[in-house]
Write a protein that holds these residues in place. Structure first.
Motif, PDB file in Angstrom:
ATOM      1  N   GLY A   1       0.790  -1.223   0.000  1.00  0.00           N
ATOM      2  CA  GLY A   1       0.000   0.000   0.000  1.00  0.00           C
ATOM      3  C   GLY A   1       0.822   1.273   0.000  1.00  0.00           C
ATOM      4  O   GLY A   1       0.330   2.340  -0.383  1.00  0.00           O
TER       5      GLY A   1
ATOM      6  N   THR B   1      -5.621   6.872 -13.524  1.00  0.00           N
ATOM      7  CA  THR B   1      -6.882   7.169 -12.838  1.00  0.00           C
ATOM      8  C   THR B   1      -7.902   7.828 -13.764  1.00  0.00           C
ATOM      9  O   THR B   1      -9.110   7.797 -13.485  1.00  0.00           O
ATOM     10  CB  THR B   1      -6.646   8.105 -11.633  1.00  0.00           C
TER      11      THR B   1
ATOM     12  N   GLU C   1      -6.199  13.273  -9.334  1.00  0.00           N
ATOM     13  CA  GLU C   1      -5.896  12.131  -8.478  1.00  0.00           C
ATOM     14  C   GLU C   1      -4.837  11.239  -9.120  1.00  0.00           C
ATOM     15  O   GLU C   1      -4.768  11.108 -10.344  1.00  0.00           O
ATOM     16  CB  GLU C   1      -7.162  11.301  -8.220  1.00  0.00           C
TER      17      GLU C   1
ATOM     18  N   ARG D   1      -2.315   4.865  -5.876  1.00  0.00           N
ATOM     19  CA  ARG D   1      -1.385   4.584  -4.777  1.00  0.00           C
ATOM     20  C   ARG D   1      -0.397   3.481  -5.161  1.00  0.00           C
ATOM     21  O   ARG D   1       0.754   3.493  -4.738  1.00  0.00           O
ATOM     22  CB  ARG D   1      -2.169   4.190  -3.535  1.00  0.00           C
TER      23      ARG D   1
ATOM     24  N   GLU E   1     -11.672  -4.462  -3.269  1.00  0.00           N
ATOM     25  CA  GLU E   1     -12.252  -3.190  -2.850  1.00  0.00           C
ATOM     26  C   GLU E   1     -11.188  -2.091  -2.894  1.00  0.00           C
ATOM     27  O   GLU E   1     -10.033  -2.303  -2.506  1.00  0.00           O
ATOM     28  CB  GLU E   1     -12.816  -3.323  -1.438  1.00  0.00           C
ATOM     29  N   LYS E   2     -11.590  -0.931  -3.353  1.00  0.00           N
ATOM     30  CA  LYS E   2     -10.748   0.257  -3.507  1.00  0.00           C
ATOM     31  C   LYS E   2      -9.743   0.138  -4.652  1.00  0.00           C
ATOM     32  O   LYS E   2      -8.922   1.014  -4.860  1.00  0.00           O
ATOM     33  CB  LYS E   2     -10.024   0.612  -2.199  1.00  0.00           C
ATOM     34  N   TRP E   3      -9.817  -0.974  -5.386  1.00  0.00           N
ATOM     35  CA  TRP E   3      -9.006  -1.137  -6.591  1.00  0.00           C
ATOM     36  C   TRP E   3      -9.902  -0.935  -7.815  1.00  0.00           C
ATOM     37  O   TRP E   3     -11.107  -1.173  -7.767  1.00  0.00           O
ATOM     38  CB  TRP E   3      -8.363  -2.517  -6.635  1.00  0.00           C
ATOM     39  N   HIS E   4      -9.292  -0.526  -8.916  1.00  0.00           N
ATOM     40  CA  HIS E   4     -10.041  -0.277 -10.135  1.00  0.00           C
ATOM     41  C   HIS E   4      -9.233  -0.805 -11.322  1.00  0.00           C
ATOM     42  O   HIS E   4      -7.997  -0.773 -11.313  1.00  0.00           O
ATOM     43  CB  HIS E   4     -10.295   1.221 -10.322  1.00  0.00           C
TER      44      HIS E   4
ATOM     45  N   LEU F   1      -4.833   1.076  -7.202  1.00  0.00           N
ATOM     46  CA  LEU F   1      -5.387   1.308  -5.870  1.00  0.00           C
ATOM     47  C   LEU F   1      -5.602   2.797  -5.674  1.00  0.00           C
ATOM     48  O   LEU F   1      -4.703   3.606  -5.914  1.00  0.00           O
ATOM     49  CB  LEU F   1      -4.433   0.771  -4.797  1.00  0.00           C
ATOM     50  N   GLU F   2      -6.795   3.166  -5.253  1.00  0.00           N
ATOM     51  CA  GLU F   2      -7.081   4.576  -4.994  1.00  0.00           C
ATOM     52  C   GLU F   2      -6.406   5.022  -3.696  1.00  0.00           C
ATOM     53  O   GLU F   2      -5.944   4.212  -2.902  1.00  0.00           O
ATOM     54  CB  GLU F   2      -8.590   4.791  -4.884  1.00  0.00           C
ATOM     55  N   GLY F   3      -6.340   6.341  -3.491  1.00  0.00           N
ATOM     56  CA  GLY F   3      -5.820   6.855  -2.228  1.00  0.00           C
ATOM     57  C   GLY F   3      -4.447   7.479  -2.299  1.00  0.00           C
ATOM     58  O   GLY F   3      -3.733   7.542  -1.290  1.00  0.00           O
TER      59      GLY F   3
ATOM     60  N   ASN G   1      -1.859  10.023  -1.725  1.00  0.00           N
ATOM     61  CA  ASN G   1      -1.929  11.058  -0.689  1.00  0.00           C
ATOM     62  C   ASN G   1      -0.614  11.819  -0.564  1.00  0.00           C
ATOM     63  O   ASN G   1       0.297  11.674  -1.390  1.00  0.00           O
ATOM     64  CB  ASN G   1      -2.335  10.437   0.648  1.00  0.00           C
TER      65      ASN G   1
END
Length: 679
Positions: free
Chosen positions: A310, A353, A358, A361, A374-377, A389-391, A393
Motif C-alpha cells: 500500500g 486514474t 488524483e 497509490r 475493494e478500492k481497486w479499479h 489502488l485509490e488513495g 496522498n
C-alpha cells in the motif's frame, strides 16, 4: 546478589560432588605435570565431546583466573557433522569454575528464550524468557583426560573431555560487546509535559495494570530510553562466514534461527549485501508495472506472484533513487534499466486514474480469474492489463517527486520517448489535488516541471511559491520532536525524503537561499533525532547538508562537529545490522518477555488518542529499549527506517517476503556521498 548466589551454588556443588567421590585417585601423568607447574588449570584446553542430539564436536575451554579465587570460563565448541542450512553450528558458553587437585566444576547460566516466541509450530513459554538454566559440568580424571557428563536440561546431554593445554591469549576467546547507549535527549518542556499528561489521562495509561507493573523500575522512573548496540562477533563472522554462533543459549531451532539472522547481517560485506538486494529486488519485488511489491514465494523460494504494498509509491520513488545513485557510482547499465522501469510505474500512477486531480497509490497486473478488490479499479485503454489502488496522498506524492528528480538526473536525453512522457507528467503534478491542498509540496512540483521542461516561466512561479509557504522554509515549520524515546517515526523518513528533493531542486535551479535554508532544516532534524541514532537520517544529513558546510543555530547550540562525526562513523552499523537475505519465516517476536525489558512511561504516538474510535491501550505501548535490526525489524519490516525505534513485538507469516529498498537507499546514498567507512 545474582552473582553471589551463582558463586554459592557453584561452591556448594563442588563440595557435594567431592563428598560423594573417593579422595584417592590415580592422576594421569599429563594432568599431574600440569598441576605441578603452579598455574593450576589456567590456560586454553583442547576439548572434544558428543551431544545426544547433534553428535560429535571439537573446541576449546578457556580457564582464566579471576580475583575471587574462581576461574572465568569460556567454552567454544563446533559440531563436526551437524549443519543448519549448510552452515556449521558453534556454541559459546561463559561461566565460572572451581578447581581441586583432580577435578574442575563449571557452572554456566544459559538462556531458554531470547526474543523469538514462535517459529512455525515451535513455541516458547513465557517462563523460558525469565528463567535461565544453570548447567553444571564437573570434569574428573579419566584415561582420556578430564571428562564430564552433563545436560542442558532442555534439549541435549553432553559428554566431553579436555586433554592438552596451551597458554592464554592476550584477549579471551570470546568477549561480550553488547551495550546500552543513552538515547534520552533534551529535557521535556513543561508545556509538552502538560500535553503528554493530558493524553495519558485520556487513555488511562498510568492506570493500566501492565504499565503500572513497571513503575518501580529505575529506567521507568527516569524516562531513560536506550539504543541496544551489539557489535559482538562482527569480526568473527567476517572471517568465519560458514559458521552460526550461539552464545549462552540452549541450542535448538529457535535459538539457531535467532543467531542465523545476526550471522546474515554481519558475515556479508556491505557490498555483498547490496549486490544481493539489487538482484533480489529486480527479480522478486519490482512487479510488471514497475512498482515495488511484496514477493509471494513457494517452499523452494521461487516467485509465485507479487503482493501489492500500500505504500509502494514512496518505496518505488526511493528505489528509483537508489538505482540512480548506483548508476552514478558504478555506471552499471542494469541500474539505469531499473530506473527506467520504476519511472514508468510512477508515471502510470498519474495517468491511469483518468482524473487529472488524483493519482493511484500503486499498481498490479489485472487477473480476470480474480475479482477486483475493494478500492481497486481496472485501468482502461492501454492500461486495461492493470488495476490500480485509490488513495494517492501526501506521503505517496513525495515518492513521485523524489523519483522524477532522480530519473531526470540519469536518464539520457537521447531516450526521447521516456523524456517526452516525463515532461508531460511533470507538468501535471501541479494539478494534483494533494499538491493544491498541501502547499508545501507546490515548490517541488513547480521546480521539477521547470527544470525538466527548461521552462523559465515555471521557474519564476517556483521561486514565487515560497512566498506563500514561508513556513516550509521558516523556523515556525519545525514539526520535529523527540521526547525521551517518543517521536513520529514514519514522519522522520518522509520529511527527510521531501527535504532532499527540495534541496536538490533548489541547487539545480540556482536558488541558493532556499537551498541553504532547507539544508539547515535537515541539520536541525538530525540534531533532534540524534539521540535515537536514526542512521539513514545521519547519512542523508551528511550528504545534502553537513558536507556542504551547513551547521545551523540548532546544531551550534545543542551539538558539535565531534558529535556528528561520531554519529556518522556509527551510521555504518545501521547497514551492518540489516541481514541479507531477509528472513522469510512464520515467526513471532516479543522482547517484553525479557527480564531486562521495560515499558516506556510515555505512550507511543500519544496524540493518536484523538482518533475515533480511540485505539486500544496496547496500541500505545512502547519500550525503553531500541533493539538491533537483526533482533526485531528485520523479520517483518517492509521499510525499517519508518518503523518505531522502541518497538518490541513483531510477527510475520512465511511465504511473503519484504523488499530491501531500505538497505539499498541507505547503501547507495552513502556511496553517492563518498562516506569512507562503508566497507
Amino acid at each position: 546478589m545474582k552473582h553471589m548466589s551463582s558463586f554459592l551454588f557453584l561452591f556448594l556443588s563442588v563440595f557435594l560432588l567431592n563428598s560423594c567421590t573417593h579422595t584417592e585417585k590415580q592422576i594421569p601423568r599429563d594432568i599431574a605435570s600440569i598441576q605441578a607447574t603452579g598455574r593450576g588449570m589456567e590456560g586454553i584446553w583442547f576439548l572434544q565431546g558428543t551431544s545426544s542430539t547433534r553428535g560429535p564436536y571439537n573446541g576449546e575451554l578457556e580457564l582464566r583466573k579471576s580475583n575471587d579465587g574462581t576461574y572465568n570460563v569460556i567454552r567454544v565448541i563446533t559440531y563436526i557433522n551437524y549443519f543448519f542450512d549448510g552452515l556449521k553450528v558453534q556454541e559459546v558458553w561463559t561461566g565460572k569454575a572451581v578447581a581441586t587437585n583432580d577435578s574442575v566444576t563449571i557452572s554456566y547460566d544459559i538462556r531458554q528464550g531470547d526474543f523469538i516466541t514462535k517459529l512455525g509450530s515451535e513455541k516458547r513459554q513465557p517462563s523460558d524468557f525469565r528463567n535461565p538454566i544453570t548447567v553444571l559440568s564437573r570434569f574428573v580424571v579419566s584415561p582420556a583426560g578430564l571428562a564430564s557428563k552433563f545436560s542442558d536440561k532442555k534439549v541435549s546431554d553432553y559428554t566431553e573431555w579436555i586433554t592438552t593445554r596451551r597458554d592464554l591469549e592476550a584477549k579471551p576467546l570470546w568477549t561480550n560487546e553488547r551495550k546500552n547507549l543513552d538515547a534520552k535527549g533534551p529535557k521535556i518542556p513543561l508545556v509538552v509535559r502538560g500535553v503528554i499528561k493530558a493524553f495519558k489521562i485520556d487513555i488511562g495509561y498510568d492506570k493500566d495494570p501492565l504499565v503500572k507493573s513497571y513503575k518501580d523500575r529505575p529506567e521507568f522512573k527516569d524516562e531513560q530510553p536506550y539504543v541496544v548496540f551489539d557489535p559482538t562477533d562482527f569480526e568473527f563472522y567476517r572471517h568465519n562466514k560458514d559458521i552460526i554462533r550461539l552464545v549462552n543459549k540452549v541450542t535448538d531451532d529457535i535459538s539457531i534461527t535467532e543467531s542465523v539472522v545476526k550471522r546474515n547481517a554481519y558475515a556479508p560485506t556491505l557490498d555483498e549485501k547490496a549486490k544481493g538486494y539489487d538482484r533480489n529486488t529486480r527479480d522478486f519485488h519490482l512487479n510488471e508495472a514497475g512498482m515495488v511489491s511484496h514477493a509471494v514465494l513457494d517452499e523452494s523460494g521461487r516467485l509465485v506472484s507479487y503482493a501489492p504494498d500500500g505504500d509502494s509509491t514512496l518505496w518505488t520513488g526511493m528505489y528509483l533513487a537508489s538505482q540512480a545513485m548506483r548508476y552514478l557510482h558504478t555506471n552499471d547499465t542494469e541500474a539505469l534499466q531499473n530506473v527506467r522501469k520504476s519511472l514508468q510505474g510512477l508515471m502510470t500512477l498519474i495517468e491511469i486514474t483518468g482524473n487529472s486531480k488524483e493519482f493511484a497509490r500503486t499498481l498490479a497486473v489485472y487477473n480476470p480469474a480474480n475479482p477486483v478488490p475493494e478500492k481497486w479499479h481496472r485501468g482502461s485503454g492501454k492500461y486495461a492489463n492493470l488495476i490500480w489502488l485509490e488513495g494517492g496522498n501526501n506521503d505517496m506524492v513525495k515518492g513521485i517527486l523524489h523519483g522524477f528528480l532522480w530519473a531526470a538526473l540519469v536518464i539520457p536525453k537521447t531516450d526521447t520517448e521516456i523524456w517526452n512522457e516525463l515532461r508531460d507528467k511533470s507538468k501535471k503534478l501541479e494539478g494534483l489535488r494533494i499538491i493544491q491542498e498541501k502547499e508545501q509540496n507546490k515548490p517541488a512540483a513547480l521546480g521539477l516541471a521547470a527544470w525538466i521542461n527548461n521552462d523559465s516561466s515555471l521557474k519564476e512561479r517556483y521561486e514565487r511559491s515560497f512566498n506563500t509557504v514561508k513556513n516550509k522554509i521558516g523556523t515556525n515549520f519545525d514539526t520535529t520532536f523527540y521526547w525521551h524515546g517518543s517521536a513520529d517515526w514514519s514522519g522522520i523518513n518522509l520529511s527527510m525524503v521531501g527535504d532532499i528533493t527540495d534541496i536538490m531542486l533548489a541547487d539545480i535551479l540556482g536558488n541558493t537561499k532556499v537551498r541553504d535554508k532547507m539544508r539547515e532544516r535537515l541539520m536541525d532534524a538530525w540534531v533532534t533525532y540524534s539521540p535515537a541514532r536514526r542512521h539513514l537520517l545521519t547519512i542523508g544529513a551528511y550528504t545534502f547538508a553537513y558536507r556542504h558546510g551547513t551547521r545551523g543555530g540548532h546544531f551550534r547550540s545543542e551539538s558539535s562537529d565531534d558529535k556528528f562525526q561520531k554519529s556518522l562513523a556509527e551510521s555504518v552499523w545501521g547497514l551492518r545490522e540489516i541481514p541479507y537475505p531477509r528472513p522469510n519465516l512464520d515467526v513471532s517476536i516479543d522482547h517484553s518477555l525479557r527480564p531486562d525489558w521495560c515499558m516506556s512511561p510515555i505512550p507511543r504516538l500519544f496524540w493518536k488518542s484523538v482518533k475515533k474510535p480511540e485505539p486500544p491501550i496496547y496500541y500505545f505501548y512502547q519500550g525503553l529499549y531500541s533493539y538491533p535490526v537483526f533482533e526485531l525489524t528485520a523479520f517483518s519490516s517492509g521499510f525499517l527506517w519508518k518503523d518505531q525505534a522502541f518497538g518490541f513485538s513483531e510477527g510475520h507469516a512465511k511465504g511473503v517476503e519484504n523488499a530491501g529498498v531500505d538497505y539499498l537507499y541507505a547503501y547507495w546514498l552513502a556511496k553517492y556521498a563518498g562516506i569512507s567507512n562503508v566497507d
